[in-house]
Design a protein around this motif. Structure first.
Motif, PDB file in Angstrom:
ATOM      1  N   ASP A 384      97.273 -94.195  24.688  1.00 35.07           N
ATOM      2  CA  ASP A 384      98.535 -93.993  24.096  1.00 35.07           C
ATOM      3  C   ASP A 384      98.804 -92.609  23.449  1.00 35.07           C
ATOM      4  O   ASP A 384      98.393 -92.316  22.533  1.00 35.07           O
ATOM      5  CB  ASP A 384      98.900 -95.262  23.347  1.00 35.07           C
ATOM      6  N   GLY A 385      99.725 -91.837  24.254  1.00 28.58           N
ATOM      7  CA  GLY A 385     100.040 -90.668  23.758  1.00 28.58           C
ATOM      8  C   GLY A 385      99.106 -89.373  24.010  1.00 28.58           C
ATOM      9  O   GLY A 385      99.141 -88.339  23.643  1.00 28.58           O
ATOM     10  N   ALA A 386      98.064 -89.889  24.877  1.00 28.61           N
ATOM     11  CA  ALA A 386      97.127 -88.941  25.331  1.00 28.61           C
ATOM     12  C   ALA A 386      97.763 -87.991  26.488  1.00 28.61           C
ATOM     13  O   ALA A 386      98.906 -88.201  27.072  1.00 28.61           O
ATOM     14  CB  ALA A 386      95.968 -89.492  25.990  1.00 28.61           C
ATOM     15  N   THR A 387      97.270 -86.542  26.502  1.00 34.68           N
ATOM     16  CA  THR A 387      97.865 -85.434  27.483  1.00 34.68           C
ATOM     17  C   THR A 387      96.755 -85.291  28.351  1.00 34.68           C
ATOM     18  O   THR A 387      95.713 -85.580  28.265  1.00 34.68           O
ATOM     19  CB  THR A 387      98.294 -84.482  26.496  1.00 34.68           C
ATOM     20  N   ALA A 388      96.870 -84.369  29.256  1.00 39.71           N
ATOM     21  CA  ALA A 388      96.092 -84.005  30.325  1.00 39.71           C
ATOM     22  C   ALA A 388      95.275 -82.820  29.887  1.00 39.71           C
ATOM     23  O   ALA A 388      95.840 -82.075  29.008  1.00 39.71           O
ATOM     24  CB  ALA A 388      96.811 -83.616  31.598  1.00 39.71           C
ATOM     25  N   THR A 389      94.212 -82.659  30.201  1.00 38.78           N
ATOM     26  CA  THR A 389      93.331 -81.507  30.086  1.00 38.78           C
ATOM     27  C   THR A 389      93.529 -80.443  31.109  1.00 38.78           C
ATOM     28  O   THR A 389      93.033 -80.799  32.449  1.00 38.78           O
ATOM     29  CB  THR A 389      91.804 -82.110  30.348  1.00 38.78           C
ATOM     30  N   THR A 390      93.885 -79.598  30.960  1.00 36.50           N
ATOM     31  CA  THR A 390      94.380 -78.364  31.760  1.00 36.50           C
ATOM     32  C   THR A 390      93.145 -77.781  32.322  1.00 36.50           C
ATOM     33  O   THR A 390      92.224 -77.846  31.758  1.00 36.50           O
ATOM     34  CB  THR A 390      95.471 -77.394  31.202  1.00 36.50           C
ATOM     35  N   GLY A 391      93.163 -77.337  33.553  1.00 36.20           N
ATOM     36  CA  GLY A 391      92.124 -76.484  34.094  1.00 36.20           C
ATOM     37  C   GLY A 391      90.921 -77.544  34.763  1.00 36.20           C
ATOM     38  O   GLY A 391      90.008 -77.077  35.309  1.00 36.20           O
ATOM     39  N   LEU A 392      91.063 -78.674  34.995  1.00 34.26           N
ATOM     40  CA  LEU A 392      89.976 -79.654  35.031  1.00 34.26           C
ATOM     41  C   LEU A 392      90.496 -80.607  36.320  1.00 34.26           C
ATOM     42  O   LEU A 392      91.558 -81.146  36.356  1.00 34.26           O
ATOM     43  CB  LEU A 392      89.737 -80.430  34.110  1.00 34.26           C
ATOM     44  N   ALA A 393      89.649 -80.506  37.330  1.00 33.33           N
ATOM     45  CA  ALA A 393      90.150 -81.182  38.561  1.00 33.33           C
ATOM     46  C   ALA A 393      90.057 -82.662  38.396  1.00 33.33           C
ATOM     47  O   ALA A 393      89.327 -83.105  37.346  1.00 33.33           O
ATOM     48  CB  ALA A 393      88.983 -80.903  39.663  1.00 33.33           C
ATOM     49  N   THR A 394      90.872 -83.385  39.081  1.00 33.61           N
ATOM     50  CA  THR A 394      91.035 -84.874  39.050  1.00 33.61           C
ATOM     51  C   THR A 394      90.410 -85.414  40.094  1.00 33.61           C
ATOM     52  O   THR A 394      90.702 -85.344  41.357  1.00 33.61           O
ATOM     53  CB  THR A 394      92.573 -85.235  38.975  1.00 33.61           C
ATOM     54  N   PRO A 395      89.463 -86.287  39.969  1.00 32.38           N
ATOM     55  CA  PRO A 395      88.464 -87.064  40.988  1.00 32.38           C
ATOM     56  C   PRO A 395      89.204 -88.079  42.031  1.00 32.38           C
ATOM     57  O   PRO A 395      89.270 -88.189  42.899  1.00 32.38           O
ATOM     58  CB  PRO A 395      87.109 -87.593  40.507  1.00 32.38           C
ATOM     59  N   VAL A 396      90.207 -89.075  41.123  1.00 29.90           N
ATOM     60  CA  VAL A 396      91.006 -89.920  41.909  1.00 29.90           C
ATOM     61  C   VAL A 396      91.999 -90.234  40.700  1.00 29.90           C
ATOM     62  O   VAL A 396      91.930 -90.260  39.533  1.00 29.90           O
ATOM     63  CB  VAL A 396      90.040 -91.270  41.832  1.00 29.90           C
ATOM     64  N   GLY A 397      93.180 -90.499  41.554  1.00 31.11           N
ATOM     65  CA  GLY A 397      94.384 -91.212  40.723  1.00 31.11           C
ATOM     66  C   GLY A 397      95.145 -89.885  40.032  1.00 31.11           C
ATOM     67  O   GLY A 397      95.130 -88.709  40.398  1.00 31.11           O
ATOM     68  N   THR A 398      95.500 -90.076  38.699  1.00 30.80           N
ATOM     69  CA  THR A 398      96.369 -89.195  38.039  1.00 30.80           C
ATOM     70  C   THR A 398      95.847 -88.772  36.799  1.00 30.80           C
ATOM     71  O   THR A 398      96.250 -89.705  35.827  1.00 30.80           O
ATOM     72  CB  THR A 398      98.018 -89.417  37.944  1.00 30.80           C
ATOM     73  N   ALA A 399      95.146 -87.857  36.377  1.00 28.77           N
ATOM     74  CA  ALA A 399      94.588 -87.659  35.078  1.00 28.77           C
ATOM     75  C   ALA A 399      95.534 -87.074  34.148  1.00 28.77           C
ATOM     76  O   ALA A 399      95.256 -85.663  33.507  1.00 28.77           O
ATOM     77  CB  ALA A 399      93.320 -87.007  35.269  1.00 28.77           C
ATOM     78  N   ASP A 400      96.581 -87.552  33.899  1.00 30.18           N
ATOM     79  CA  ASP A 400      97.699 -86.976  32.711  1.00 30.18           C
ATOM     80  C   ASP A 400      97.481 -87.485  31.447  1.00 30.18           C
ATOM     81  O   ASP A 400      98.592 -87.171  30.631  1.00 30.18           O
ATOM     82  CB  ASP A 400      99.226 -87.167  33.388  1.00 30.18           C
ATOM     83  N   ASP A 401      96.461 -88.333  31.211  1.00 28.88           N
ATOM     84  CA  ASP A 401      96.408 -88.823  29.906  1.00 28.88           C
ATOM     85  C   ASP A 401      95.157 -89.222  29.378  1.00 28.88           C
ATOM     86  O   ASP A 401      94.696 -90.202  29.115  1.00 28.88           O
ATOM     87  CB  ASP A 401      97.351 -90.315  29.934  1.00 28.88           C
ATOM     88  N   ASP A 402      94.076 -88.202  29.608  1.00 31.28           N
ATOM     89  CA  ASP A 402      92.583 -88.382  29.373  1.00 31.28           C
ATOM     90  C   ASP A 402      92.331 -88.442  27.908  1.00 31.28           C
ATOM     91  O   ASP A 402      93.028 -87.749  27.107  1.00 31.28           O
ATOM     92  CB  ASP A 402      91.942 -87.638  30.453  1.00 31.28           C
TER      93      ASP A 402
END
Length: 527
Positions: A384-402
């Motif tokens: 909840d409230g997490a943001t994406a880590t920029t510059g890091l590839a996403t292996p699957v799905g949408t990593a916009d809240d890691d």
């Protein structure tokens, strides 16, 4: 039929005129254009005037059949209206007919047998529903038909779609009801005509009325019963009608005269973060600018924060995390048109501030459990409230809240277990936060990672699979690192145990494949 149409339009005998025929034709054309243009900014469905009356139900003759609508669930291709019809403030020239008792002006490609005026999908909207339920056009012991007819001449044409001898609902024992939806050129009036047929209603749960764009209260107008005097509501959506309207019953919906400065509607907040929100709304004409007032949920209008916009969008910044807000929008047309009535309120809640472990550098350390020991102290976490880590590839799905965790390996194999109601992705990485390398990932919540190096620090990245922001409940999870029995020392070819050659087998070599892993073929084929 001609006489009936004249009665419906309220037309009497035409007065004699000395105006030349050419001028009369020109006048009719101008009148048609004026009607079309003046109603382009017509009222939304929640402002239509409803009335009920009695008339004669007359089955269509000479109509165009839609054979495939004789089905349980079917939505026709686009059917031309023959003229421009304004519905819910927008012009249309075609509709799609559903076997489930409605006409849609939307882009849907399949019928919606679940009648939900407040929340039906945007692709179904807008629609007119003379009898929206799980219906069927294949009655036992009778012949049904679905057909349409365009009658009259411009600018007073009528489009009628008819459901004749229909089952209500799909399990009815025979024809239950016949009904028509009529759309009128120029006035943009909508009427529903009914005929009660012989078979009884079987578990009816219908809606009758209009559905516009948007969702929720104000995006529909439904009737609360099927008597001669029902009430129409734009705040309570009735979806449980189970009594046939009487034969000859007519329900009429007439759009209000267009406002010179229409009010904004369909107020929506999207792209929410802990400090920002994008506000949007729609308006059916007016050409004005907009005044937006927002504040904490329940604030008194006139005491909020006021900003202006020249477009029906506004990006709000500087909001407070985890706070409920609401907003109102007024169109400012100016001059003699003045201002619109106030649209809203609409509400939204900002997302929480990012978790403490939103960044790799802030990853807390997890301690792996002993070999074969159960997880007795899982660590709680949230996206909840997490943001994406920029510059890091996403292996699957949408990593916009890691979010991030780390552990020091105590074995060559560890199991990472996530527990929660959401759809999570976990990824194991090695290296440092300044230079991470993906080891493996898992969409299932439990994953055992092999080939690890004891004493090495590994990072665990957790995020939600979907691009849709998870609910607070779905964002919550627990994480635990356990240690299975490690693979045997000879799990790989390079670790092969040397078996001595002897004259007899007096000291057999002991072995086990417990926790052994698959060897990747290299120059050979597995049996």
């Amino acid at each position: 039929m001609k006489q009936h149409l004249l009665t419906d339009f309220g037309q009497g005998q035409p007065a004699r005129s000395r105006v030349p025929a050419g001028w009369r034709a020109t006048a009719l054309l101008l009148l048609s254009l004026w009607l079309g243009l003046s109603h382009k900014a017509a009222a939304q469905v929640n402002t239509y005037t409803f009335s009920a009356r009695q008339a004669t139900f007359t089955p269509l003759t000479g109509a165009t059949a839609v054979p495939l609508i004789l089905a349980d669930t079917y939505l026709s291709p686009s059917i031309p209206l023959g003229f421009t019809f304004v519905m819910d403030g927008a012009p249309y020239t075609s509709v799609k007919a559903s076997s489930d008792g409605y006409l849609t002006f939307g882009t849907a490609t399949g019928s919606s047998l679940i009648n939900d005026p407040a929340a039906t999908a945007a692709a179904n909207r807008p629609l007119v529903a003379p009898l929206w339920d799980d219906l069927d056009g294949r009655p036992t012991g009778a012949t049904a038909s679905g057909s349409y007819l365009v009658e009259g001449t411009a600018p007073n044409r009528t489009f009628t779609f008819e459901w004749l001898n229909w089952e209500w609902n799909y399990n009815a024992t025979g024809p239950v009801i016949s009904f028509q939806a009529r759309l009128y050129e120029g006035t943009n009036k909508i009427e529903f005509f009914y005929r009660a047929d012989a078979a009884p209603v079987n578990s009816g749960s219908a809606s009758i009325g209009l559905v516009g764009t948007g969702t929720g209260a104000g995006s529909y107008l439904t009737l609360d019963n099927t008597t001669a005097t029902p009430a129409a509501s734009s705040t309570t959506a009735t979806t449980t009608l189970n009594t046939k309207p009487a034969t000859g019953q007519v329900y009429t919906f007439l759009p209000a005269p267009p406002a010179a400065c229409p009010a904004p509607r369909n107020l929506t907040a999207t792209n929410l973060t802990n400090t920002t929100a994008d506000l949007t709304w729609t308006v059916a004409g007016g050409g004005g600018t907009f005044r937006i007032e927002y504040g904490p949920q329940g604030f008194t209008p006139g005491q909020g924060t006021t900003v202006t916009s020249t477009t029906p969008t506004l990006a709000l910044t500087g909001l407070t995390a985890s706070t409920q807000y609401q907003f109102y929008v007024t169109q400012l047309c100016g001059g003699t048109n003045g201002n619109s009535t106030v649209g809203g309120p609409a509400s939204f809640t900002t997302r929480p501030a990012p978790p403490a472990n939103d960044a790799c550098s802030a990853a807390p350390t997890l301690v792996p459990a002993a070999i074969n020991a159960a997880c007795t102290a899982a660590t709680s976490g949230t996206l909840d409230g997490a943001t994406a880590t920029t510059g890091l590839a996403t292996p699957v799905g949408t990593a916009d809240d890691d979010v991030w965790y780390k552990f020091v390996a105590t074995s060559t194999a560890h199991t990472v277990t996530l527990t929660g109601t959401g759809d999570y992705v976990q990824e194991l990485l090695s290296g440092t936060c300044a230079g991470l390398t993906s080891v493996a990932y898992s969409d299932p919540n439990v994953k055992t990672y092999f080939g690890l190096t004891a004493g090495t620090t590994y990072y665990v990245r957790v995020y939600s699979y979907s691009a849709t922001i998870p609910s607070t409940a779905a964002a919550a999870f627990t994480i635990c690192v356990t240690t299975p029995t490690p693979p045997p020392a000879n799990d790989d070819p390079c670790g092969a145990v040397v078996i001595p050659v002897a004259a007899g087998c007096t000291s057999p070599t002991q072995g086990s494949n417990v926790s052994a892993t698959t060897t990747t073929p290299s120059g050979y084929t597995n049996p």
